[in-house]
Design a protein around this motif. Structure first.
Motif, short mmCIF file in Angstrom:
data_model
loop_
_atom_site.label_atom_id
_atom_site.label_comp_id
_atom_site.label_asym_id
_atom_site.label_seq_id
_atom_site.Cartn_x
_atom_site.Cartn_y
_atom_site.Cartn_z
N GLU A 11 0.58 -1.50 0.12
CA GLU A 11 0.09 -0.25 -0.04
C GLU A 11 0.93 1.72 0.45
N PRO A 12 0.58 2.37 -0.67
CA PRO A 12 1.84 3.40 -1.12
C PRO A 12 1.72 3.87 0.59
N MET A 13 2.49 4.85 0.83
CA MET A 13 2.90 4.99 2.12
C MET A 13 2.05 6.95 2.17
N LYS A 14 1.13 7.81 2.71
CA LYS A 14 0.77 8.60 2.10
C LYS A 14 1.05 9.65 3.21
N LEU A 15 1.60 10.84 2.70
CA LEU A 15 2.25 12.11 3.76
C LEU A 15 1.01 12.89 3.18
N ASP A 16 0.77 13.88 4.49
CA ASP A 16 -0.57 14.91 4.39
C ASP A 16 -0.11 15.70 5.05
N TRP A 17 0.35 17.08 5.25
CA TRP A 17 0.14 17.62 6.49
C TRP A 17 -0.19 19.47 5.12
N VAL A 18 0.44 20.45 6.31
CA VAL A 18 0.06 21.49 5.64
C VAL A 18 1.68 22.54 5.99
N ALA A 19 1.55 23.11 4.70
CA ALA A 19 2.55 24.31 4.87
C ALA A 19 2.60 25.34 5.90
N GLN A 20 3.62 25.39 6.66
CA GLN A 20 4.17 26.79 7.59
C GLN A 20 5.00 27.93 7.18
N ARG A 21 4.26 28.69 7.37
CA ARG A 21 4.76 29.90 6.64
C ARG A 21 5.84 30.81 7.29
N ASN A 22 6.02 30.09 7.92
CA ASN A 22 7.52 30.39 8.44
C ASN A 22 8.69 29.76 8.94
N LEU A 23 8.69 28.50 7.57
CA LEU A 23 10.01 27.74 7.18
C LEU A 23 10.14 28.35 6.08
N ALA A 24 11.65 27.82 6.03
CA ALA A 24 12.18 28.59 4.36
C ALA A 24 11.99 27.07 3.46
N PHE A 25 11.46 25.88 3.38
CA PHE A 25 11.86 25.12 3.26
C PHE A 25 10.54 24.31 4.16
N GLU A 26 10.01 23.65 2.92
CA GLU A 26 9.46 22.40 3.92
C GLU A 26 9.25 20.68 3.06
N GLY A 27 9.26 19.89 4.32
CA GLY A 27 10.46 18.26 4.00
C GLY A 27 9.52 17.51 4.56
N ARG A 28 9.92 16.18 4.79
CA ARG A 28 9.57 15.48 5.00
C ARG A 28 10.95 13.90 5.25
N TYR A 29 11.15 13.57 6.32
CA TYR A 29 12.53 12.77 6.17
C TYR A 29 11.71 11.35 6.33
N LEU A 30 12.83 10.10 5.53
CA LEU A 30 11.90 9.24 5.61
C LEU A 30 13.48 8.23 5.39
N SER A 31 13.08 6.78 6.23
CA SER A 31 14.33 6.25 6.41
C SER A 31 13.70 4.68 4.86
N ILE A 32 14.91 4.49 4.62
CA ILE A 32 15.06 3.14 3.94
C ILE A 32 15.30 1.78 4.83
N ALA A 33 14.22 1.00 5.31
CA ALA A 33 14.55 -0.14 5.54
C ALA A 33 15.69 -0.69 5.14
N ASN A 34 16.50 -1.16 6.08
CA ASN A 34 17.75 -2.32 5.07
C ASN A 34 17.16 -3.83 5.56
N ASN A 35 16.54 -3.74 4.24
CA ASN A 35 15.06 -5.24 3.95
C ASN A 35 15.31 -5.47 2.75
N PRO A 36 15.47 -5.79 2.09
CA PRO A 36 15.24 -6.47 0.21
C PRO A 36 14.20 -6.49 0.47
N LYS A 37 12.60 -6.86 0.21
CA LYS A 37 11.40 -6.25 -0.32
C LYS A 37 11.44 -4.97 -0.51
N PHE A 38 12.95 -4.08 -0.10
CA PHE A 38 12.65 -2.46 -0.94
C PHE A 38 13.65 -2.10 -1.26
#
Length: 399
Positions: free
Chosen positions: A348-375
């Protein structure tokens, strides 16, 4: 924060009578020379600029300690020294030629003319090359360092090594390029590399936090608006790589007084820059009405400490971290939706959903790639802003 450029010069000695005229000249680095002509009646004092360029101007605050001398001057005494010609100050007359006398002069010097009037008709160029787009990470009246005398300063968030160009024509008044360290520590306040350019109206443009050896002009050079003058860095009192720019003049306390300025940007020939907005030189082919450009939606590689190292990556390994990065042209409360999937996998696709903050220079989300061959496989990242699909990115994950 810029380096304070005042210099102290102390000269003191005692003497008796002079049988003949004696002329001495003492110079303080590249700034000011003190000329003393001594005779049996006393001392005649003049000041000249050490730099012989006819356009160079320095503001000087003079103090004196005198024993057995008289003068009509009131100290502190203020004087503006323009060009190479000496400026006559006064003659200090001996009161009693039968007695020894003592004098001591102290000077504070700051580049520029405290009586200058900024030419408000000038529209400055953005201080980087036409190919660059940069975000204002701290603007006028910024809460970090842009307050008080530095209220009208601008910080552009650009990487170390970015070419810096003159925002206005002028003469190179001062440079510093020897420092290599940067950080948010008070001991680094005076250790930023910089270039100061004097404009025709007597005001000064300051380009600060340059990289070590990142100055390509020299004292006395005349530079044109748009000319390459150096390379940005992260030296001195700083929270990260950026270019600090301000226009200022000295006041009668020899403090910097910054001046509000307007710029030629993609929006207008006379634009006042706003914090967290992205700016570039006027050019065709870029939509100035959009909130985000497609090229500003990127996948970036992260260190184990989640520090961004490089963007536009298309290949990762298991166990690595990545960032979905969005840099908006102007801040707002945009809703951001990101769907992450792996081609050929039944996840199932991973879904990220948020509202940008006006006081940030950029928007982003951090993710880690699990150390698992299926990925292992080809990853797909779909980005929507306010319900509109903006970009689809792909990258490969390998073992």
């Amino acid at each position: 924060m810029i380096r304070f450029l005042f210099i102290l010069l102390f000269l003191g000695f005692s003497f008796g009578l002079y049988a003949e005229t004696n002329v001495t000249e003492e110079c303080n680095q590249e700034w000011i020379c003190l000329i003393q002509t001594k005779d049996e009646d006393g001392i005649e004092l003049s000041i000249r600029n050490h730099n012989p360029n006819p356009k160079i101007t320095n503001s000087v605050l003079l103090n004196a300690t005198l024993i057995n001398f008289k003068t009509d001057l009131v100290f502190p005494y203020f004087v503006v020294v323009k060009g190479p010609a000496p400026v006559y100050i006064t003659k200090f007359l001996l009161e009693d030629k039968t007695k020894n006398a003592f004098h001591s002069f102290s000077f504070r010097v700051r580049p520029g003319d405290w009586d200058s009037i900024h030419d408000d008709s000038v529209s400055y160029l953005l201080p980087f090359s036409p190919e660059i787009r940069a975000k204002v990470v701290q603007g006028y009246n910024g809460s970090v360092t842009h307050f008080g005398n530095f209220a009208y300063s601008i910080d552009f968030g650009i990487p170390v090594g970015t070419p810096v160009h003159a925002a206005r024509k002028g003469y190179v008044m001062a440079t510093e390029a020897r420092y290599s360290e940067g950080g948010f520590r008070r001991d680094l306040l005076s250790k930023a590399n910089f270039i100061i350019i004097q404009h025709e109206d007597g005001t000064l443009g300051n380009y600060a936090h340059l990289m070590k050896n990142g100055v390509v002009v020299k004292l006395g050079d005349m530079v044109e608006a748009g000319q390459l003058i150096g390379y940005s860095g992260n030296t001195g009192y700083t929270q990260g790589p950026h270019l600090h720019f301000e226009v200022h003049k000295p006041n009668r306390q020899l403090e910097v007084t910054t001046i509000p300025t307007v710029f030629k940007t993609q929006y207008s020939d006379r634009d006042t820059l706003n914090e967290y907005y992205m700016y570039w030189h006027p050019r065709v082919g870029i939509n100035t009405k959009t909130d985000i450009l497609e090229e500003d939606i990127q996948i970036c590689k992260l260190t184990t400490k989640r520090e961004k190292t490089q963007c536009g990556e298309t290949s990762f390994q298991l166990g690595e971290n990545f960032l979905v990065s969005l840099e908006f042209v102007r801040p707002g409360n945009q809703r951001i939706e990101v769907d992450i999937s792996i081609d050929g996998k039944g996840f199932e696709p991973m879904k990220l959903d948020w509202v940008a903050q006006r006081n940030l220079a950029f928007e982003g989300r951090y993710l880690s790639i699990a150390n698992n061959p299926k990925f292992i496989g080809r990853w797909k990242v779909r980005v929507r802003v306010n319900g509109e699909e903006k970009k689809i990115l792909f990258f490969d994950v390998k073992a």
